[in-house]
Write an enzyme that holds these catalytic residues in place. Sequence first.
Site, PDB file in Angstrom:
ATOM      1  N   ARG A 143       0.840  -1.203   0.000  1.00  0.00           N
ATOM      2  CA  ARG A 143       0.000   0.000   0.000  1.00  0.00           C
ATOM      3  C   ARG A 143       0.871   1.247   0.000  1.00  0.00           C
ATOM      4  O   ARG A 143       0.399   2.340  -0.349  1.00  0.00           O
ATOM      5  CB  ARG A 143      -0.933   0.009   1.216  1.00  0.00           C
ATOM      6  CG  ARG A 143      -1.971  -1.105   1.197  1.00  0.00           C
ATOM      7  CD  ARG A 143      -2.831  -1.072   2.448  1.00  0.00           C
ATOM      8  NE  ARG A 143      -3.654   0.125   2.501  1.00  0.00           N
ATOM      9  CZ  ARG A 143      -4.837   0.269   1.899  1.00  0.00           C
ATOM     10  NH1 ARG A 143      -5.324  -0.722   1.182  1.00  0.00           N
ATOM     11  NH2 ARG A 143      -5.528   1.376   2.020  1.00  0.00           N
ATOM     12  N   HIS A 144       2.135   1.082   0.394  1.00  0.00           N
ATOM     13  CA  HIS A 144       3.076   2.203   0.385  1.00  0.00           C
ATOM     14  C   HIS A 144       3.700   2.294  -1.007  1.00  0.00           C
ATOM     15  O   HIS A 144       4.610   1.553  -1.344  1.00  0.00           O
ATOM     16  CB  HIS A 144       4.158   1.993   1.448  1.00  0.00           C
ATOM     17  CG  HIS A 144       3.609   1.955   2.844  1.00  0.00           C
ATOM     18  ND1 HIS A 144       3.537   3.071   3.642  1.00  0.00           N
ATOM     19  CD2 HIS A 144       3.085   0.943   3.575  1.00  0.00           C
ATOM     20  CE1 HIS A 144       3.003   2.745   4.804  1.00  0.00           C
ATOM     21  NE2 HIS A 144       2.715   1.458   4.791  1.00  0.00           N
ATOM     22  N   GLU A 175       8.737 -13.055  -4.947  1.00  0.00           N
ATOM     23  CA  GLU A 175       8.732 -14.390  -5.549  1.00  0.00           C
ATOM     24  C   GLU A 175       7.355 -14.678  -6.127  1.00  0.00           C
ATOM     25  O   GLU A 175       6.334 -14.187  -5.624  1.00  0.00           O
ATOM     26  CB  GLU A 175       9.153 -15.455  -4.548  1.00  0.00           C
ATOM     27  CG  GLU A 175       8.126 -15.829  -3.507  1.00  0.00           C
ATOM     28  CD  GLU A 175       8.582 -16.994  -2.634  1.00  0.00           C
ATOM     29  OE1 GLU A 175       8.160 -18.139  -2.900  1.00  0.00           O
ATOM     30  OE2 GLU A 175       9.350 -16.751  -1.680  1.00  0.00           O
ATOM     31  N   ARG A 228       3.765   2.408  10.476  1.00  0.00           N
ATOM     32  CA  ARG A 228       3.798   0.980  10.765  1.00  0.00           C
ATOM     33  C   ARG A 228       4.538   0.628  12.053  1.00  0.00           C
ATOM     34  O   ARG A 228       4.898  -0.533  12.253  1.00  0.00           O
ATOM     35  CB  ARG A 228       4.429   0.236   9.581  1.00  0.00           C
ATOM     36  CG  ARG A 228       3.670   0.407   8.268  1.00  0.00           C
ATOM     37  CD  ARG A 228       2.236  -0.089   8.344  1.00  0.00           C
ATOM     38  NE  ARG A 228       1.544   0.022   7.049  1.00  0.00           N
ATOM     39  CZ  ARG A 228       0.326  -0.399   6.802  1.00  0.00           C
ATOM     40  NH1 ARG A 228      -0.379  -0.970   7.773  1.00  0.00           N
ATOM     41  NH2 ARG A 228      -0.227  -0.250   5.605  1.00  0.00           N
TER      42      ARG A 228
END
Length: 229
Positions: free
Chosen positions: A76-77, A85, A183
């Site tokens: 989202r950043h 992967e 965060r």
Amino acid sequence: MTVELVRANAQDADVLFAARVSTKGEQSLEDVGADASKSAGLINYLMRDRHGSPFEHNSMTFYVQAPIFVFREFMRHRIASYNEESGRYKNLSAVFYTPAPERNLIQVGKPGAYSFEAGTAEQHSMVDAEIKASCTQAYEAYQRMLTAGIAREVARAVLPVNIYSSMYVTMNARALMNFLSLRTTREGTHFPSFPQREIEMVAEQMEDEWAKLMPLTYAAFNKNGRVAP
């Protein structure tokens, strides 16, 4: 959660020459290898008054292993470069996340005004058992489809978002400060944040690596309320 700093071109002096070009022009080249410790005040001023662009002239690349649901929050950043992967091109390993006993389980309140509290021993046992049973069933279905010749990109549809993935993420210090401000939970922040614990575990490890690379910038970030400039 696994976080490794695999490559970095980031130091406090990077902030100085980028900032001083505005007043010194070509003479700012003399500051490329400057002793940043003599200019901690300038770094603090830039942070305090939110002159953000001088903090962009650096780069850090991290290798991260985490559950897919953490990566979906991470991405989202839109201030970083990601390569993850792919379940289309490789078989995904049977590695799944289950919350540790110290992970709070109970949500109290409503979105925007809630907190999390510890669950009972019975609730923790239930979470652990249900997640393990669900993951075992899902991975066995995944393997059955692969054995039957089903394409990886189709077979992976049965796998839950707590399966582990890995990625490289590259960002500069300004982007990382934005990420950390949202965060991590810290006392004394101007804008308190309430991140999901699993992505905070990743952010904390990234913060530890950055703090060693750019200690003056890191100190200014904390001194000024952990607000991204």
